[in-house]
Design a protein around this motif. Structure first.
Motif, PDB file in Angstrom:
ATOM      1  N   ARG A  24      -5.306   9.365  -4.780  1.00 23.50           N
ATOM      2  CA  ARG A  24      -5.374  10.721  -5.338  1.00 23.50           C
ATOM      3  C   ARG A  24      -4.497  11.690  -4.529  1.00 23.50           C
ATOM      4  O   ARG A  24      -3.967  12.669  -5.084  1.00 23.50           O
ATOM      5  N   LYS A  72      -1.609  11.117  -3.465  1.00 22.05           N
ATOM      6  CA  LYS A  72      -0.212  10.836  -3.833  1.00 22.05           C
ATOM      7  C   LYS A  72       0.664  10.531  -2.620  1.00 22.05           C
ATOM      8  O   LYS A  72       1.885  10.400  -2.746  1.00 22.05           O
ATOM      9  N   ASP A  79       2.405   7.228  -3.101  1.00 27.57           N
ATOM     10  CA  ASP A  79       3.532   7.344  -4.023  1.00 27.57           C
ATOM     11  C   ASP A  79       4.750   7.936  -3.316  1.00 27.57           C
ATOM     12  O   ASP A  79       5.882   7.481  -3.508  1.00 27.57           O
ATOM     13  N   GLN A  80       4.497   8.973  -2.520  1.00 28.07           N
ATOM     14  CA  GLN A  80       5.589   9.570  -1.760  1.00 28.07           C
ATOM     15  C   GLN A  80       6.184   8.553  -0.789  1.00 28.07           C
ATOM     16  O   GLN A  80       7.407   8.466  -0.619  1.00 28.07           O
ATOM     17  N   GLN A  88       1.178   5.339 -14.207  1.00 30.41           N
ATOM     18  CA  GLN A  88       0.381   6.025 -13.205  1.00 30.41           C
ATOM     19  C   GLN A  88       1.260   6.723 -12.164  1.00 30.41           C
ATOM     20  O   GLN A  88       0.877   7.739 -11.599  1.00 30.41           O
ATOM     21  N   SER A  89       2.433   6.152 -11.926  1.00 29.41           N
ATOM     22  CA  SER A  89       3.351   6.766 -10.965  1.00 29.41           C
ATOM     23  C   SER A  89       4.153   7.844 -11.676  1.00 29.41           C
ATOM     24  O   SER A  89       5.311   7.672 -12.036  1.00 29.41           O
ATOM     25  N   ASP A 134       4.734  14.546 -10.771  1.00 26.05           N
ATOM     26  CA  ASP A 134       3.769  15.009  -9.774  1.00 26.05           C
ATOM     27  C   ASP A 134       4.216  14.693  -8.344  1.00 26.05           C
ATOM     28  O   ASP A 134       3.503  14.966  -7.389  1.00 26.05           O
ATOM     29  N   ILE A 135       5.387  14.073  -8.211  1.00 23.57           N
ATOM     30  CA  ILE A 135       5.846  13.639  -6.903  1.00 23.57           C
ATOM     31  C   ILE A 135       7.137  14.365  -6.562  1.00 23.57           C
ATOM     32  O   ILE A 135       8.102  14.333  -7.321  1.00 23.57           O
ATOM     33  N   ASP A 188       1.547  13.793   4.027  1.00 23.26           N
ATOM     34  CA  ASP A 188       1.724  12.417   3.547  1.00 23.26           C
ATOM     35  C   ASP A 188       1.786  11.454   4.725  1.00 23.26           C
ATOM     36  O   ASP A 188       1.164  10.376   4.704  1.00 23.26           O
ATOM     37  N   ASN A 210      -1.124  17.007  -3.529  1.00 23.32           N
ATOM     38  CA  ASN A 210      -1.427  16.883  -4.957  1.00 23.32           C
ATOM     39  C   ASN A 210      -2.465  17.919  -5.382  1.00 23.32           C
ATOM     40  O   ASN A 210      -3.279  17.675  -6.275  1.00 23.32           O
TER      41      ASN A 210
END
Length: 499
Positions: free
Chosen positions: A120, A122, A125-126, A265-266, A270-271, A279, A328
């Motif tokens: 959640r 992120k 992802d980053q 989902q990625s 949002d990134i 992060d 996020n």
């Protein structure tokens, strides 16, 4: 891409079918019972004790007429007893927090929840974007390096269920690099089981089996180290071959639905693509947490209760960091919602654990001192070993353990059930006990890659969004390759009189 044909049934359907088969067996096979004894053995200077069956004490449970009793399972039983329709609930609540069903179910849900919080934020992802940016042109190194590390983890400290957590992290990364979800399962869970099966020092596998079989604990290491190198090398080569094929042509992937899910989902909107301090702190927390877990397992033999709590702590700290640094746009409520959603994603895998345990319950349980159909099956199969040539007897041990692993997935549980039968019979057949241990560990460990009753496998597949039917279509050929390689090593061990 696999050809479309008859659709594989859902994992729940497959296990239900096995439960039906187990129920029918209770009407056909009489129940048997063993006496048990405590066996004490030295494990690296520490005295360990385990309750094992005494093979010479086997006898059938008899009825009033003196005939072997076939106590067919009833459709339903009240007051906490096990009828056919009770298998789901009784399976889920069986065992304790140290393992079996209830402990593993809690473990899977807590891991799912913890990583739900982490995802959640992120931060992962980053981090993935940062890794992709830094490794351009060297992406192929990820597969052999990760496979080697996870195989080593399986060999050294019996890594298994922990692969679920790592799959949650690595699968989105390998998909972002152009591979697929199957590749992620291979470099995490499958690698751990190859290491587990070919280990020379795993305290939860080969050490227990050798101790129970009256073989010096951790003996035969040079042969097993060579075996581990060969198995790991073959696993890496196969994974690279498949992953490269998928990267060249995504339509060759066995998991298109899972791949599409992770890509959706990625959400790049949002990134930011910028790896910020918050992060970095989340990723650092995860890294330090993993070090903490490995330290606990190796130094103090941490298991399911401790590891679950460690992952929960990692998730909680990551959530607090996410709120403080507004990763996020997280709020305190997002921590709770992330945990709930993460646990929900792994709920089907947790349910399968209970369903799978229900199979053994229908067969009467895995306690050798309690009358059951499983005891009779074990005794009958074990008696075949002493009537065959050496090579055939050793090969049968490998096959026997592979089959038993479907019903009793726990390696230590199998050791207490089967090795007291197999070890003395291998003496009669002219097979050294070290070879018998080898057949056990290979049959037990390698089939963990395919049996739907494995909690760790189903948890990892749940994290990967890959159904067991899809997985079976992919892994079947690799499983045959691994079993052929295992058979070759067992035969070599017999020919060199491995002891």
């Amino acid at each position: 891409m696999p050809k479309k044909g008859i659709q594989m049934p859902h994992t729940f359907v497959i296990i239900f079918g096995v439960v039906v088969l187990a129920a029918l067996m209770t009407y056909l096979i009489p129940m048997g019972i063993f006496e048990t004894e405590e066996v004490t053995y030295d494990n690296q200077g520490q005295e360990d004790t385990r309750t094992v069956l005494m093979p010479e004490t086997f006898q059938y449970e008899t009825g009033e007429t003196g005939e072997p009793l076939r106590d067919g399972v009833s459709l339903f039983e009240p007051f906490g007893e096990a009828g056919f329709l009770n298998y789901m609930f009784e399976g889920l609540v069986s065992g304790d927090k140290w393992g079996s069903a209830v402990g593993v179910v809690a473990f899977i849900l807590i891991i799912g929840g913890a990583f739900g919080i982490i995802m959640r934020t992120k931060a992962i992802d980053q981090g993935i974007l940062a890794v992709i940016d830094k490794t351009k042109g060297r992406e192929a190194l990820l597969i052999p390096v990760m496979f080697f590390i996870f195989s080593l983890g399986g060999a050294v400290f019996g890594m298994g269920e922990e692969a679920i957590a790592f799959a949650i992290i690595l699968i989105p990364l390998v998909i972002a690099l152009g591979y697929d979800a199957i590749t992620g399962v291979m470099i995490t869970y499958v690698a751990t089981q190859i290491g587990f099966a070919s280990s020379w020092m795993n305290p939860f596998g080969v050490a227990i089996v050798q101790g129970v079989s009256d073989v010096p604990v951790l003996s035969g290491a040079p042969f097993r180290i060579v075996m581990w190198i060969v198995f790991t090398g073959v696993g890496i080569a196969y994974t690279i071959w498949y992953a490269s094929k998928v990267r060249r042509d995504p339509s060759k992937s066995y998991s298109p639905e899972a791949n599409a899910y992770f890509k959706s989902q990625s959400n790049t909107q949002d990134i930011s693509g910028k790896f910020k301090l918050g992060d970095a702190l989340v990723v650092t927390t995860l890294g330090l947490g993993i070090v903490w877990i490995v330290w606990g397992v190796v130094r103090d033999a941490y298991y399911i209760p401790e590891i679950a709590t460690q992952f929960f702590t990692i998730g909680l700290v990551a959530g607090v960091i996410g709120v403080l640094f507004k990763l996020n746009n997280m709020t305190v409520n997002d921590i709770a919602e992330g945990f709930s959603e993460g646990a929900q994603q792994l709920l089907p895998a947790a349910l399968i654990v209970g369903m799978a345990k229900g199979i053994v319950i229908i067969l009467g349980g895995d306690d050798p001192a309690a009358a059951s159909v499983l005891n009779t099956i074990l005794y009958s199969a074990g008696g075949l070993v002493d009537n065959m040539p050496e090579v055939v007897s050793a090969s049968f041990i490998l096959l026997f353990q592979s089959i038993i692993n479907f019903f009793v997935v726990s390696g230590s549980g199998q050791a207490a059930l089967t090795m007291p039968l197999i070890a003395p019979l291998s003496d009669i057949a002219g097979v050294t006990r070290q070879v018998a241990v080898l057949g056990f560990q290979l049959g037990d460990g390698l089939t963990n890659m395919i049996v739907p009753t494995s909690a760790a496998l189903m948890g990892t597949l749940g994290a990967a969004r890959v159904g067991w039917g899809t997985w079976f279509r992919f892994i079947f050929k690799f499983q045959l390759l691994m079993m052929g390689l295992a058979l070759a090593f067992v035969i070599i061990a017999v020919l060199i009189d491995f002891s």
